[in-house]
Design an enzyme around this catalytic site. Sequence first.
Site, PDB file in Angstrom:
ATOM      1  N   LYS A  32       0.744  -1.141  -0.011  1.00 44.50           N
ATOM      2  CA  LYS A  32       0.104  -0.047   0.104  1.00 44.50           C
ATOM      3  C   LYS A  32       0.868   1.253   0.085  1.00 44.50           C
ATOM      4  O   LYS A  32       1.997   1.141   0.546  1.00 44.50           O
ATOM      5  CB  LYS A  32      -0.906  -0.183   1.280  1.00 44.50           C
ATOM      6  CG  LYS A  32      -2.211   0.684   1.211  1.00 44.50           C
ATOM      7  CD  LYS A  32      -3.424  -0.216   0.816  1.00 44.50           C
ATOM      8  CE  LYS A  32      -4.653   0.481   0.490  1.00 44.50           C
ATOM      9  NZ  LYS A  32      -5.850  -0.107   0.261  1.00 44.50           N
ATOM     10  N   VAL A  63     -19.691   0.482  -2.328  1.00 44.26           N
ATOM     11  CA  VAL A  63     -19.752  -0.954  -1.985  1.00 44.26           C
ATOM     12  C   VAL A  63     -21.153  -1.055  -1.505  1.00 44.26           C
ATOM     13  O   VAL A  63     -21.880  -1.996  -1.663  1.00 44.26           O
ATOM     14  CB  VAL A  63     -18.555  -1.216  -1.043  1.00 44.26           C
ATOM     15  CG1 VAL A  63     -19.004  -2.682  -0.620  1.00 44.26           C
ATOM     16  CG2 VAL A  63     -17.394  -1.164  -1.612  1.00 44.26           C
ATOM     17  N   GLY A  65     -22.037   4.310   0.248  1.00 41.88           N
ATOM     18  CA  GLY A  65     -21.236   4.503  -0.723  1.00 41.88           C
ATOM     19  C   GLY A  65     -21.239   3.625  -1.972  1.00 41.88           C
ATOM     20  O   GLY A  65     -22.322   2.887  -2.209  1.00 41.88           O
ATOM     21  N   GLY A 110     -23.049   3.307   5.504  1.00 42.06           N
ATOM     22  CA  GLY A 110     -22.409   3.467   4.605  1.00 42.06           C
ATOM     23  C   GLY A 110     -22.975   3.231   3.391  1.00 42.06           C
ATOM     24  O   GLY A 110     -23.082   2.188   2.829  1.00 42.06           O
TER      25      GLY A 110
HETATM   26  P1  NAD Z   1     -17.214   5.298  -0.439  1.00 43.43           P
HETATM   27  O1  NAD Z   1     -16.343   6.598   0.069  1.00 43.43           O
HETATM   28  O2  NAD Z   1     -17.854   5.189  -1.987  1.00 43.43           O
HETATM   29  O3  NAD Z   1     -18.221   5.052   1.005  1.00 43.43           O
HETATM   30  C1  NAD Z   1     -18.087   5.038   1.810  1.00 43.43           C
HETATM   31  C2  NAD Z   1     -19.496   6.040   2.661  1.00 43.43           C
HETATM   32  O4  NAD Z   1     -19.663   5.818   3.957  1.00 43.43           O
HETATM   33  C3  NAD Z   1     -19.662   7.269   2.025  1.00 43.43           C
HETATM   34  O5  NAD Z   1     -20.847   7.569   1.560  1.00 43.43           O
HETATM   35  C4  NAD Z   1     -19.353   8.055   3.452  1.00 43.43           C
HETATM   36  O6  NAD Z   1     -20.453   9.179   3.595  1.00 43.43           O
HETATM   37  C5  NAD Z   1     -20.083   7.013   4.647  1.00 43.43           C
HETATM   38  N1  NAD Z   1     -19.758   7.183   5.871  1.00 43.43           N
HETATM   39  C6  NAD Z   1     -18.482   7.661   6.405  1.00 43.43           C
HETATM   40  N2  NAD Z   1     -18.638   7.705   7.680  1.00 43.43           N
HETATM   41  C7  NAD Z   1     -19.867   7.285   7.957  1.00 43.43           C
HETATM   42  C8  NAD Z   1     -20.619   6.977   9.137  1.00 43.43           C
HETATM   43  N3  NAD Z   1     -20.037   7.359  10.442  1.00 43.43           N
HETATM   44  N4  NAD Z   1     -21.876   6.597   9.114  1.00 43.43           N
HETATM   45  C9  NAD Z   1     -22.492   6.357   7.918  1.00 43.43           C
HETATM   46  N5  NAD Z   1     -21.992   6.498   6.794  1.00 43.43           N
HETATM   47  C10 NAD Z   1     -20.557   6.997   6.875  1.00 43.43           C
HETATM   48  O7  NAD Z   1     -16.275   4.066  -0.126  1.00 43.43           O
HETATM   49  P2  NAD Z   1     -16.313   2.608  -0.928  1.00 43.43           P
HETATM   50  O8  NAD Z   1     -15.794   2.517  -1.866  1.00 43.43           O
HETATM   51  O9  NAD Z   1     -17.774   2.173  -0.904  1.00 43.43           O
HETATM   52  O10 NAD Z   1     -15.783   1.800   0.413  1.00 43.43           O
HETATM   53  C11 NAD Z   1     -16.413   1.670   1.602  1.00 43.43           C
HETATM   54  C12 NAD Z   1     -15.425   0.668   2.434  1.00 43.43           C
HETATM   55  O11 NAD Z   1     -14.974  -0.352   1.825  1.00 43.43           O
HETATM   56  C13 NAD Z   1     -14.126   1.365   2.654  1.00 43.43           C
HETATM   57  O12 NAD Z   1     -13.745   1.138   4.131  1.00 43.43           O
HETATM   58  C14 NAD Z   1     -13.071   0.792   1.726  1.00 43.43           C
HETATM   59  O13 NAD Z   1     -11.918   0.767   2.072  1.00 43.43           O
HETATM   60  C15 NAD Z   1     -13.606  -0.682   1.781  1.00 43.43           C
HETATM   61  N6  NAD Z   1     -13.280  -1.459   0.486  1.00 43.43           N
HETATM   62  C16 NAD Z   1     -13.737  -0.859  -0.616  1.00 43.43           C
HETATM   63  C17 NAD Z   1     -13.418  -1.404  -1.736  1.00 43.43           C
HETATM   64  C18 NAD Z   1     -14.021  -0.887  -3.170  1.00 43.43           C
HETATM   65  O14 NAD Z   1     -13.962  -1.787  -4.204  1.00 43.43           O
HETATM   66  N7  NAD Z   1     -14.397   0.125  -3.441  1.00 43.43           N
HETATM   67  C19 NAD Z   1     -12.612  -2.689  -1.832  1.00 43.43           C
HETATM   68  C20 NAD Z   1     -12.502  -3.313  -0.800  1.00 43.43           C
HETATM   69  C21 NAD Z   1     -12.651  -2.415   0.681  1.00 43.43           C
END
Ligand code: NAD
Length: 313
Positions: A48, A152, A150, A148
Amino acid sequence: NTTLGPALGGTRMWHYAKHEDAVLDVLRLSRGMTFKASIAGLNLGGGKAVIIGDSRTMKNEALLRRFGKFVESLNGKYITAEDVGMSTKDMEQIHTETGHVTGLPEYLGGSGDPSPVTAYGVYMGMKASAKHVYGSDNLNGKKVVVQGAGNVGRYLIQHLVNEGAEVMVADIFEDRLKEVQAVAPQAKVIDPDSVFTQTMDIFAPCALGGILNDHTIPSLTCAIVAGGANNQLQEEGKHGAMLMDRGIAYAPDFLINSGGLINVYGEIVGYNKEVAMKKAEYIYDVTRNIHKESAESLVSSGEVAVRFAQERI
Ligand code: NAD
């Protein structure tokens, strides 16, 4: 770690308060990537990168290209991708200086957004956990809280509502919730502060890490924790054991969110989305094995997963 192959993992740009915080974060993250690649059966090590700075104000082409030169100087031992504070577009700029980049947009021959594959793997891990706990992997009627909304979270919710689960979702941003409601109007929006205390069968953390800790674990009413966020356990050993003592089946995060890594790995060996989805399906079997081993050995599922990963390394 490069035992199984080149160390692949994203670059995070964050305004760390201290140099030591950045070093600690990158080591925790690269350790997780090492286990993730191993347990997903990929011929990759774990790495990383972090850039210290505010991505909204300090990121520019010169910085990204300088970073690209640095990645190039490692001669392929480290392959980068996006993480917090980085986008597919930034990967394009890094790519002008080095070929050791994944997560490129599809028009550049890349695999594009990994989130649908990540979410599918999380869904598989959740179903396998349900099979372990309830004897059936059918999620119809199960109350699932998704923290969340987002990338995922949104894709995961679509799988869940399609299967008839009762989904509750929380986010700190209104626009993210609207995006979910547009594709899954059945999902009920709840207050972000209430996620740990809701009456629920399954809790799916899909926001940030460290949310399973001394304060939150005692409030959980669920039988399963299965979500996409990285580093969910604030302290791996202690909080994994706490969940086990409370009779909560925890699907190890680095295993069930490995779909994203599986997807970008395709860029190295020849990308095919269907193959990536098929590989993500295998997360179901591994999750089942881990829960079984955890129940038989009385060792927490997180520790069993680390052991499985270490054995292959
Ligand atoms: P993202 O930024 O699109 O979504 C995260 C969401 O969480 C955001 O909408 C944010 O507003 C929300 N959030 C933050 N704090 C919060 C809280 N206290 N309460 C409620 N919601 C809250 O990110 P993502 O790509 O969806 O990734 C989500 C998680 O999955 C991260 O931890 C990331 O490291 C992990 N991850 C993602 C992937 C991927 O393919 N995108 C792969 C492996 C791991």
